[in-house]
Design a protein around this motif. Structure first.
Motif, PDB file in Angstrom:
ATOM      1  N   GLN A  34       0.817  -1.212   0.000  1.00  0.00           N
ATOM      2  CA  GLN A  34       0.000   0.000   0.000  1.00  0.00           C
ATOM      3  C   GLN A  34       0.847   1.258   0.000  1.00  0.00           C
ATOM      4  N   ASP A  35       0.401   2.233  -0.788  1.00  0.00           N
ATOM      5  CA  ASP A  35       1.071   3.527  -0.782  1.00  0.00           C
ATOM      6  C   ASP A  35       0.328   4.542   0.053  1.00  0.00           C
ATOM      7  N   SER A  36      -0.915   4.272   0.320  1.00  0.00           N
ATOM      8  CA  SER A  36      -1.697   5.199   1.106  1.00  0.00           C
ATOM      9  C   SER A  36      -1.611   4.781   2.557  1.00  0.00           C
ATOM     10  N   LEU A  37      -1.318   5.716   3.407  1.00  0.00           N
ATOM     11  CA  LEU A  37      -1.122   5.368   4.814  1.00  0.00           C
ATOM     12  C   LEU A  37      -2.422   4.870   5.436  1.00  0.00           C
ATOM     13  N   ASP A  64     -20.545  -1.506  -8.765  1.00  0.00           N
ATOM     14  CA  ASP A  64     -19.379  -2.087  -9.420  1.00  0.00           C
ATOM     15  C   ASP A  64     -18.483  -1.017  -9.992  1.00  0.00           C
ATOM     16  N   GLU A  65     -19.068   0.188 -10.170  1.00  0.00           N
ATOM     17  CA  GLU A  65     -18.297   1.275 -10.754  1.00  0.00           C
ATOM     18  C   GLU A  65     -17.612   2.139  -9.709  1.00  0.00           C
ATOM     19  N   THR A  66     -17.777   1.796  -8.458  1.00  0.00           N
ATOM     20  CA  THR A  66     -17.166   2.666  -7.446  1.00  0.00           C
ATOM     21  C   THR A  66     -15.679   2.395  -7.391  1.00  0.00           C
ATOM     22  N   THR A  67     -15.031   2.779  -8.461  1.00  0.00           N
ATOM     23  CA  THR A  67     -13.622   2.455  -8.597  1.00  0.00           C
ATOM     24  C   THR A  67     -12.734   3.490  -7.935  1.00  0.00           C
ATOM     25  N   GLU A  68     -13.338   4.589  -7.480  1.00  0.00           N
ATOM     26  CA  GLU A  68     -12.527   5.599  -6.807  1.00  0.00           C
ATOM     27  C   GLU A  68     -11.699   4.975  -5.709  1.00  0.00           C
ATOM     28  N   LEU A  69     -12.303   3.950  -5.082  1.00  0.00           N
ATOM     29  CA  LEU A  69     -11.668   3.435  -3.883  1.00  0.00           C
ATOM     30  C   LEU A  69     -10.796   2.223  -4.110  1.00  0.00           C
ATOM     31  N   ARG A  70     -10.737   1.752  -5.350  1.00  0.00           N
ATOM     32  CA  ARG A  70      -9.919   0.551  -5.547  1.00  0.00           C
ATOM     33  C   ARG A  70      -8.462   0.924  -5.350  1.00  0.00           C
ATOM     34  N   GLY A  71      -7.817   0.235  -4.476  1.00  0.00           N
ATOM     35  CA  GLY A  71      -6.409   0.531  -4.182  1.00  0.00           C
ATOM     36  C   GLY A  71      -5.515   0.149  -5.319  1.00  0.00           C
TER      37      GLY A  71
END
Lengths: 175, 490, 99
Positions: free
Chosen positions: B294-297, C92-99
């Motif tokens: 992970q890069d985000s803390l 399924d489109e909530t990709t903002e949060l995909r690490g």
């Protein structure tokens, strides 16, 4: 007689539930849930839970579903084909559901629990399931749960205002 | 018909009443115009008062209302920690634009509501109070995650948390139904009686019930394999909320986990301890592996929190008094270490406008010692290195596991901690190397407030080392929790 | 009808709800499926309540109704807030949060 009522209620509840999951238009899904809840209330009546059946209709099918209808109308139905989910989920989802159902049913069928194969004791007090009985318990044994539930309702209202309330005109918010 | 009011021990109920007063006050302040600026003080005051009332009943053990709430060492110790987390969260939120935008008294009301639910959960002694308290703490938290209305990922994180959290609640509820049916009662002690007096101990109904309850609780305290939501939600939520969530949900969740499994389900200990041990093992592996890349803390802390939750489950697996003591000790340590770390994050975000990437911490060692040291100590403590209190906490857990015959899980904790060197040390390395660019400037919080938060970070750092060297007060504190779960071996 | 039937019905509804959450993408429908699961739990509790002749279950279910309502309110609040900000309403489109 009871059997007919049970199967009719069960059919309606299951049908409503399937409709919620399978219908494409979310608005129809909302209406399907209303149907499901009404039939479920019928099943509650068979279990001598008359107050809860009525509460279910009034509170749930009545008030909560009205909120759903408003939001569904506001947000607009996003029509999606029922099985257009991510291809892995399309197969995985029903399998998980089936597995859950089968596992729990086996647990129920195979249980040695006394009473599960019966219709329940026939000598329960007449006021079982009446508003008076439930009300007395709410104010007696479960007073704290009752109070906590009212606080939860207050907080839900606050949360709704925080999330969805219009901010544009509120210049003197006092923050 | 006659009506008998229940036996209410008002003195025992007083902390809860104090919190309710605070909650009511903050809600009213939301519409009180200019008076609303005292809302944070009111919130903190009500939590302090509640804490004081709890301390005033230290060492007692009593039923609060009709058997549905039990105020004892377990609830007092865990509630005090939860209140501390709540107070710190209020401080963190003072400069947070999310709280301002949401309407500060409303934000604080939701936070207080969540704290109230958690305090009730630590005392819950009945399935009904268990469920309502769990929801009372969760639902405002879902909303709190989504309060940073300008950021897309805040709202998404709130919705994601709500969906998955409610999935957990529904599963928990179904499990509770089966436990109720099998034991014939909703009170925890009566459940234990009902289970041990029947021949049902291996019955599929009760096993299914326990299994579903475990799954439901695992969702709530972010244990694998029900952890999918944790990194995303931790990243998306406003930092003050993430700090609160990371610490307090575990406190409340493990309190009821301990009470339910060790009181109500105690007759079945031989059935569920293996399941919990397996979940602990999976969580330790998944959490540690996930954190490495992970890069985000905030995401990293989310994943590492999963591993930490895995370590904590060890305290319950043992089903002994020592296990509960170790759990409480470790949770107290976890609180200090985590909140110290988050204090640094909050200051960086509010003062310097940095994002939550690990890279953004580069070089602070040179420019900003007051921030560098707390986060370094926090990271070292979370690994479990001496002389931090994290080391003693892990030692306590491992000892309890070995004493209880679960040596393999103890070894796994050691291995997990060694693996965690990879990511925690990376943060430390970034902090103490390189040059930082001149900080951006985020408008908003006064330097006095920021100084206060830096102070909080320093205090927790000092406590982490202090208790690492002189742990006896914390041992006594944890022992209170252990005593509450009376009739266990060890 | 013996209690077993009611429990199997509850299990079926629970499973349908769980399947729905996995398969559907519209958050409003997912919230509906959550309601299905909660009412299935309520049905199970009421069945046991009838089997035991114990009123505790009925109070429990009343509390569950309250909780379900509150969850819906907050969930729909989030949906409305997301809609207002033109965030695509598709989980399924909530990709903002995909690490």
């Amino acid at each position: 007689m009871v059997e007919i009522a049970f199967f009719a209620g069960a059919a309606g509840a299951i049908g409503g539930a399937l409709a919620v999951v399978l219908l494409k238009n979310p608005f129809y899904s909302v209406l399907a849930l209303v149907v499901h809840l009404v039939f479920l209330a019928g099943i509650f009546l068979l279990l001598r839970a008359q107050f809860l059946a009525a509460a279910q209709i009034v509170v749930y099918a009545g008030a909560v579903m009205v909120i759903y209808v408003f939001v569904a109308a506001y947000v607009g139905g996003i029509e999606e084909p029922a099985f257009d989910a991510h291809p892995r989920l399309r197969i995985f989802g029903p399998i998980v559901a089936a597995a859950l159902f089968i596992e729990i049913s086996i647990a129920v069928a195979g249980s040695a629990l006394v009473g599960i194969g019966t219709e329940g004791p026939q000598d329960i007090p007449d006021d079982f399931g009446t508003p008076a009985a439930v009300g007395r318990m709410l104010l007696d044994d479960f007073l704290i749960a009752f109070e906590a539930a009212s606080i939860l309702l207050l907080l839900a209202a606050v949360a709704a205002i925080v999330l969805a309330g219009r901010r544009g005109s509120q210049t003197q918010e006092g923050t | 018909m006659t009506f008998q009011p229940p036996e209410i021990d008002y003195w025992a109920l007083s902390p809860v009443i104090a919190l309710v007063f605070g909650l009511a006050l903050t809600v009213v302040l939301a519409v009180a115009g200019r008076l609303a600026r005292i809302a944070p003080a009111a919130a903190i005051l009500s939590m302090v008062v509640a804490g004081g009332l709890l301390i005033g009943q230290w060492g007692e053990s009593k039923d609060v209302i009709g058997g549905t709430l039990e105020l004892d060492g377990l609830s007092i110790t865990f509630s005090l920690l939860i209140l501390l987390a709540g107070i710190v969260a209020v401080l963190f939120s003072l400069g947070d634009p999310a709280a301002r935008e949401a309407g500060r008294p409303d934000f604080l009301a939701l936070l207080l509501g969540s704290v109230l639910g958690m305090v009730l959960l630590t005392q819950a002694n009945n399935l009904v109070t268990f469920f309502i308290a769990l929801e009372l703490f969760s639902i405002p938290l879902y909303a709190l995650c989504g309060t940073d209305l300008r950021r897309e990922d805040s709202l998404e994180s709130g919705l994601k948390y709500l969906i998955i959290g409610s999935l957990g609640s529904a599963t928990l509820l179904f499990g509770m139904a089966f436990v109720y049916g099998a034991s014939g009662a909703t009170g925890f002690e009566q459940i234990a009686d009902g289970l041990s007096s029947s021949d049902l101990l291996g019955d599929p109904i009760i096993l299914t019930g326990v299994g579903l309850v475990t799954v439901g609780l695992a969702f709530k305290v972010s244990l694998a394999p029900f952890h999918q939501w944790t990194p995303d939600v931790y990243q998306g939520a406003p930092t003050a909320v993430t700090a609160f969530m990371a610490v307090a949900t575990k406190l409340a969740g493990f309190a009821v986990f301990a009470r339910f499994f060790l009181t109500a389900l105690e007759p079945l200990a031989d059935e569920w301890d293996v399941i919990l041990a397996a979940i602990a093992a999976i969580s330790i592996v998944v959490g540690n592996l996930g954190a490495i890349s992970q890069d985000s803390l905030k995401r990293m802390l989310g994943y590492s929190g999963i591993a930490q939750a895995g370590y904590m489950v060890g305290g319950i697996v043992v089903a002994s008094t020592e296990g509960v003591e170790a759990l409480s000790f470790y949770l107290a340590a976890y609180l200090a270490l985590n909140l110290g770390t988050f204090a640094v994050l909050v200051v960086r975000e509010q003062r310097d406008g940095s994002d939550d990437s690990i890279e953004s911490l580069r070089g602070i060692g040179r420019r900003d010692r007051a921030l560098a040291w707390p986060i370094t100590i926090g990271m070292l403590g979370l690994i479990g290195l001496p002389p931090t209190v994290g080391f003693l906490g892990k030692l306590y857990l491992i000892t309890a596991l070995v004493d209880g015959g679960w040596t393999w899980l103890g070894i796994l904790i050691v291995l997990g901690s060694m693996a965690s060197l990879a990511y925690y040390l990376r943060v430390v390395g970034t902090v103490w190397s390189g040059e930082t660019e001149s900080p951006g400037h985020a408008p908003g919080p006064s330097s006095r407030l920021l100084g206060l938060i830096v102070g909080v970070g320093i205090v927790f750092a000092v406590l982490s080392i202090g208790f690492g060297i002189l742990p006896d007060p914390l041992y006594d504190f944890a022992a209170q929790a252990g005593e509450a779960i009376g009739s266990l071996p060890g | 009808m013996s209690i077993e039937w009611y429990l199997v019905l509850a299990a079926l509804l629970f499973a349908i709800g769980a399947g729905g959450i996995l398969v559907r993408r519209n958050p409003v429908v997912i919230l509906l499926c959550l309601e299905l699961m909660l009412s299935a739990g309520a049905l199970a509790i009421l069945s046991f309540s009838r089997m035991l002749g114990d009123g505790d279950g009925q109070v429990f279910v009343l509390i569950v109704l309250v909780v379900a309502a509150c969850e819906v309110v907050v969930g729909l609040g989030l949906v409305v807030a997301m809609f207002r900000r033109r965030i695509p309403l598709d989980v399924d489109e909530t990709t903002e949060l995909r690490g």
